[in-house]
Motif scaffolding. Structure first.
Motif, mmCIF file in Angstrom:
data_model
loop_
_atom_site.group_PDB
_atom_site.id
_atom_site.type_symbol
_atom_site.label_atom_id
_atom_site.label_comp_id
_atom_site.label_asym_id
_atom_site.label_seq_id
_atom_site.Cartn_x
_atom_site.Cartn_y
_atom_site.Cartn_z
ATOM 1 N N LEU A 130 0.799 -1.226 0.000
ATOM 2 C CA LEU A 130 0.000 0.000 0.000
ATOM 3 C C LEU A 130 0.832 1.276 0.000
ATOM 4 O O LEU A 130 0.288 2.372 -0.115
ATOM 5 C CB LEU A 130 -0.952 0.005 1.200
ATOM 6 C CG LEU A 130 -2.076 -1.042 1.152
ATOM 7 C CD1 LEU A 130 -2.820 -1.082 2.481
ATOM 8 C CD2 LEU A 130 -3.044 -0.759 0.010
ATOM 9 N N CYS A 131 2.156 1.141 0.138
ATOM 10 C CA CYS A 131 3.018 2.327 0.095
ATOM 11 C C CYS A 131 3.010 2.951 -1.295
ATOM 12 O O CYS A 131 2.906 2.239 -2.305
ATOM 13 C CB CYS A 131 4.446 1.957 0.472
ATOM 14 S SG CYS A 131 4.677 1.536 2.209
ATOM 15 N N PRO A 132 3.150 4.267 -1.397
ATOM 16 C CA PRO A 132 3.206 4.917 -2.721
ATOM 17 C C PRO A 132 4.292 4.368 -3.642
ATOM 18 O O PRO A 132 4.116 4.352 -4.858
ATOM 19 C CB PRO A 132 3.463 6.384 -2.357
ATOM 20 C CG PRO A 132 2.830 6.558 -1.017
ATOM 21 C CD PRO A 132 3.088 5.256 -0.297
ATOM 22 N N TRP B 23 -0.619 7.092 0.797
ATOM 23 C CA TRP B 23 -0.517 7.214 2.249
ATOM 24 C C TRP B 23 -1.877 7.058 2.904
ATOM 25 O O TRP B 23 -1.998 6.456 3.974
ATOM 26 C CB TRP B 23 0.102 8.556 2.633
ATOM 27 C CG TRP B 23 1.507 8.738 2.189
ATOM 28 C CD1 TRP B 23 2.030 9.793 1.478
ATOM 29 C CD2 TRP B 23 2.613 7.840 2.410
ATOM 30 N NE1 TRP B 23 3.375 9.615 1.252
ATOM 31 C CE2 TRP B 23 3.761 8.420 1.810
ATOM 32 C CE3 TRP B 23 2.744 6.607 3.047
ATOM 33 C CZ2 TRP B 23 5.007 7.806 1.841
ATOM 34 C CZ3 TRP B 23 3.987 5.985 3.061
ATOM 35 C CH2 TRP B 23 5.098 6.577 2.476
ATOM 36 N N GLU B 24 -2.909 7.581 2.281
ATOM 37 C CA GLU B 24 -4.249 7.465 2.859
ATOM 38 C C GLU B 24 -4.665 6.002 2.976
ATOM 39 O O GLU B 24 -5.145 5.562 4.025
ATOM 40 C CB GLU B 24 -5.260 8.223 2.001
ATOM 41 C CG GLU B 24 -6.676 8.156 2.549
ATOM 42 C CD GLU B 24 -7.688 8.893 1.694
ATOM 43 O OE1 GLU B 24 -8.865 8.955 2.097
ATOM 44 O OE2 GLU B 24 -7.316 9.404 0.614
ATOM 45 N N HIS C 244 -2.412 4.189 5.777
ATOM 46 C CA HIS C 244 -2.746 4.487 7.168
ATOM 47 C C HIS C 244 -4.138 3.996 7.528
ATOM 48 O O HIS C 244 -4.372 3.547 8.660
ATOM 49 C CB HIS C 244 -2.604 5.983 7.427
ATOM 50 C CG HIS C 244 -1.183 6.465 7.419
ATOM 51 N ND1 HIS C 244 -0.249 6.029 8.335
ATOM 52 C CD2 HIS C 244 -0.520 7.326 6.589
ATOM 53 C CE1 HIS C 244 0.927 6.607 8.085
ATOM 54 N NE2 HIS C 244 0.774 7.402 7.038
ATOM 55 N N THR C 245 -5.068 4.046 6.575
ATOM 56 C CA THR C 245 -6.420 3.541 6.834
ATOM 57 C C THR C 245 -6.375 2.048 7.124
ATOM 58 O O THR C 245 -6.998 1.559 8.083
ATOM 59 C CB THR C 245 -7.344 3.818 5.640
ATOM 60 O OG1 THR C 245 -7.461 5.231 5.463
ATOM 61 C CG2 THR C 245 -8.725 3.219 5.862
ATOM 62 N N PHE C 246 -5.638 1.306 6.309
ATOM 63 C CA PHE C 246 -5.523 -0.144 6.515
ATOM 64 C C PHE C 246 -4.891 -0.441 7.875
ATOM 65 O O PHE C 246 -5.374 -1.305 8.628
ATOM 66 C CB PHE C 246 -4.701 -0.778 5.399
ATOM 67 C CG PHE C 246 -4.380 -2.230 5.640
ATOM 68 C CD1 PHE C 246 -5.366 -3.197 5.546
ATOM 69 C CD2 PHE C 246 -3.089 -2.625 5.961
ATOM 70 C CE1 PHE C 246 -5.079 -4.537 5.782
ATOM 71 C CE2 PHE C 246 -2.790 -3.959 6.193
ATOM 72 C CZ PHE C 246 -3.791 -4.918 6.109
ATOM 73 N N ALA C 247 -3.808 0.262 8.208
ATOM 74 C CA ALA C 247 -3.118 0.011 9.476
ATOM 75 C C ALA C 247 -4.046 0.281 10.663
ATOM 76 O O ALA C 247 -4.080 -0.487 11.635
ATOM 77 C CB ALA C 247 -1.868 0.870 9.563
ATOM 78 N N THR D 204 1.298 -2.697 12.809
ATOM 79 C CA THR D 204 1.187 -2.199 11.435
ATOM 80 C C THR D 204 1.048 -0.681 11.401
ATOM 81 O O THR D 204 1.490 -0.040 10.442
ATOM 82 C CB THR D 204 -0.017 -2.834 10.711
ATOM 83 O OG1 THR D 204 -1.216 -2.571 11.463
ATOM 84 C CG2 THR D 204 0.165 -4.334 10.565
ATOM 85 N N VAL D 205 0.442 -0.095 12.437
ATOM 86 C CA VAL D 205 0.366 1.370 12.519
ATOM 87 C C VAL D 205 1.775 1.951 12.624
ATOM 88 O O VAL D 205 2.112 2.931 11.948
ATOM 89 C CB VAL D 205 -0.497 1.802 13.718
ATOM 90 C CG1 VAL D 205 -0.352 3.303 13.995
ATOM 91 C CG2 VAL D 205 -1.958 1.454 13.462
ATOM 92 N N GLY D 206 2.596 1.338 13.467
ATOM 93 C CA GLY D 206 3.986 1.774 13.568
ATOM 94 C C GLY D 206 4.725 1.615 12.255
ATOM 95 O O GLY D 206 5.469 2.507 11.825
ATOM 96 N N GLU D 207 4.544 0.473 11.587
ATOM 97 C CA GLU D 207 5.210 0.244 10.304
ATOM 98 C C GLU D 207 4.790 1.291 9.274
ATOM 99 O O GLU D 207 5.625 1.778 8.499
ATOM 100 C CB GLU D 207 4.880 -1.157 9.788
ATOM 101 C CG GLU D 207 5.535 -2.266 10.575
ATOM 102 C CD GLU D 207 5.253 -3.637 9.972
ATOM 103 O OE1 GLU D 207 6.137 -4.506 10.056
ATOM 104 O OE2 GLU D 207 4.153 -3.841 9.430
ATOM 105 N N ALA D 208 3.511 1.627 9.260
ATOM 106 C CA ALA D 208 3.026 2.627 8.306
ATOM 107 C C ALA D 208 3.709 3.973 8.535
ATOM 108 O O ALA D 208 4.097 4.665 7.574
ATOM 109 C CB ALA D 208 1.512 2.769 8.418
ATOM 110 N N HIS D 209 3.884 4.348 9.784
ATOM 111 C CA HIS D 209 4.542 5.626 10.079
ATOM 112 C C HIS D 209 6.042 5.562 9.785
ATOM 113 O O HIS D 209 6.634 6.558 9.343
ATOM 114 C CB HIS D 209 4.278 6.042 11.522
ATOM 115 C CG HIS D 209 2.880 6.555 11.736
ATOM 116 N ND1 HIS D 209 2.401 7.692 11.108
ATOM 117 C CD2 HIS D 209 1.849 6.071 12.472
ATOM 118 C CE1 HIS D 209 1.147 7.897 11.469
ATOM 119 N NE2 HIS D 209 0.778 6.922 12.287
ATOM 120 N N VAL D 210 6.666 4.416 10.013
ATOM 121 C CA VAL D 210 8.074 4.259 9.630
ATOM 122 C C VAL D 210 8.226 4.446 8.120
ATOM 123 O O VAL D 210 9.104 5.188 7.648
ATOM 124 C CB VAL D 210 8.612 2.876 10.052
ATOM 125 C CG1 VAL D 210 9.966 2.600 9.390
ATOM 126 C CG2 VAL D 210 8.760 2.793 11.576
#
Length: 310
Positions: free
Chosen positions: A171-173, A179-180, A183-186, A202-208
């Motif tokens: 889901l990364c660009p 990004w939307e 972060h929504t998935f996480a 996964t929330v942490g991974e998304a922000h990393v």
């Protein structure tokens, strides 16, 4: 001054039985491998153990020669996928040669029919679906197909961290996501998961991943945003900082993600709580191996968190 030992960013090294599994693969001891997998308690631990097998160079020859049991085929496909990514390298696409892309695709096209057959025979083969997610990213089948694969898997394992981490990357660009969507998935993974589980990581991974893509002013300000900090704290409190946290083979990654984020945020108390379980010699690969000097970054953030640097 005594120089500390070099840290191994090898998650398997935190578990003696996984080091033994690695040696069993090198020794082509199929009986030992079968017995090991038969004793694993959940799909996330099984998926990580399959990853350990898949990282052994040359294992595909031994695995391809075995009688085609589901386990042998699953491990062979996993190894072919790892070999594909080895050929590609971890560089960004603009720095990967055409022959590397061709070599990668050739290995993935060998793995895909094996995994397709496994999931057709048993739609609940979650580990095969996990590797189908990794293969999907390499073959660039697109967001819709990757999400279809994840949704099929989630019917049987709605809180599989191994699967969720694969979709986080998808889901990364950089893989044509956004990004939307990431972060929504996480957040969905965190909100649906039992407290003390791995899924909030996964929330942490998304922000990393988001932080890694920034530079300049955006990079320096991202982890200072109140909304971002609150979300990271909430995710940690529902996972690694929860009294019921049980991470299986993935706990070094989970602690590492939050140790890195809290360290960068200057939240020394929470960072220290996440660094403490990682010890002095072994840490997971992620996120540290994505850094130019992982050992230096790890030590600097840990020392600040534990009071080693004033």
């Amino acid at each position: 001054m005594i120089t500390p030992p070099a840290r191994r960013f090898d998650q398997a090294a935190a578990f003696p039985e996984l080091l033994e599994l690695r040696e069993s693969v090198r020794a082509a001891d199929w009986t030992a491998i079968e017995l090991f997998f038969a004793g694993l308690p959940d799909v996330d631990m099984t998926a990580f153990a399959a990853h350990v097998v898949a990282e052994v160079t040359g294992a595909e020859e031994f695995l391809a020669a075995l009688p085609p049991s589901p386990l042998a085929r699953r491990l062979l496909a996993a190894r072919l996928i790892s070999k594909a990514w080895e050929i590609r390298s971890s560089k960004r696409a603009t720095h990967v040669r055409r022959d590397q892309f061709i070599g990668m695709r050739a290995q993935l096209l060998k793995a895909e029919p094996i995994l397709l057959e496994l999931t057709a025979e048993d739609p609940g083969d979650v580990v095969a679906w996990v590797f189908r997610l990794r293969s999907a990213r390499g073959l660039e089948v697109g967001q819709s197909e990757a999400r279809r694969r994840y949704d099929r898997l989630a019917r049987f394992a709605p809180h599989s961290f191994a699967a969720q981490s694969q979709l986080v990357q998808q889901l990364c660009p950089k893989w044509s996501g956004s990004w939307e969507a990431l972060h929504t998935f996480a957040r969905e993974c965190m909100d649906a998961a039992p407290p003390g589980s791995l899924s909030p990581t996964t929330v942490g991974e998304a922000h990393v991943e988001h932080y890694f893509e920034l530079n300049g002013v955006e990079e320096s300000s991202y982890l200072k945003k109140v909304a971002v900090q609150r979300e990271i704290i909430a995710a940690a409190e529902r996972s690694v900082l929860h009294p019921n946290f049980v991470g299986g083979y993935h706990w070094p990654t989970a602690y590492g993600v939050f140790a890195y984020l809290f360290g960068l945020m200057g939240d020394h108390e929470r960072a220290a709580a996440c660094f403490a379980p990682l010890g002095d010699e072994v840490a997971g690969e992620y996120p540290w191996k994505r850094l130019t000097k992982p050992d230096v970054a790890f030590n600097q953030l840990r020392d600040k968190a534990l009071g080693g640097v004033k």
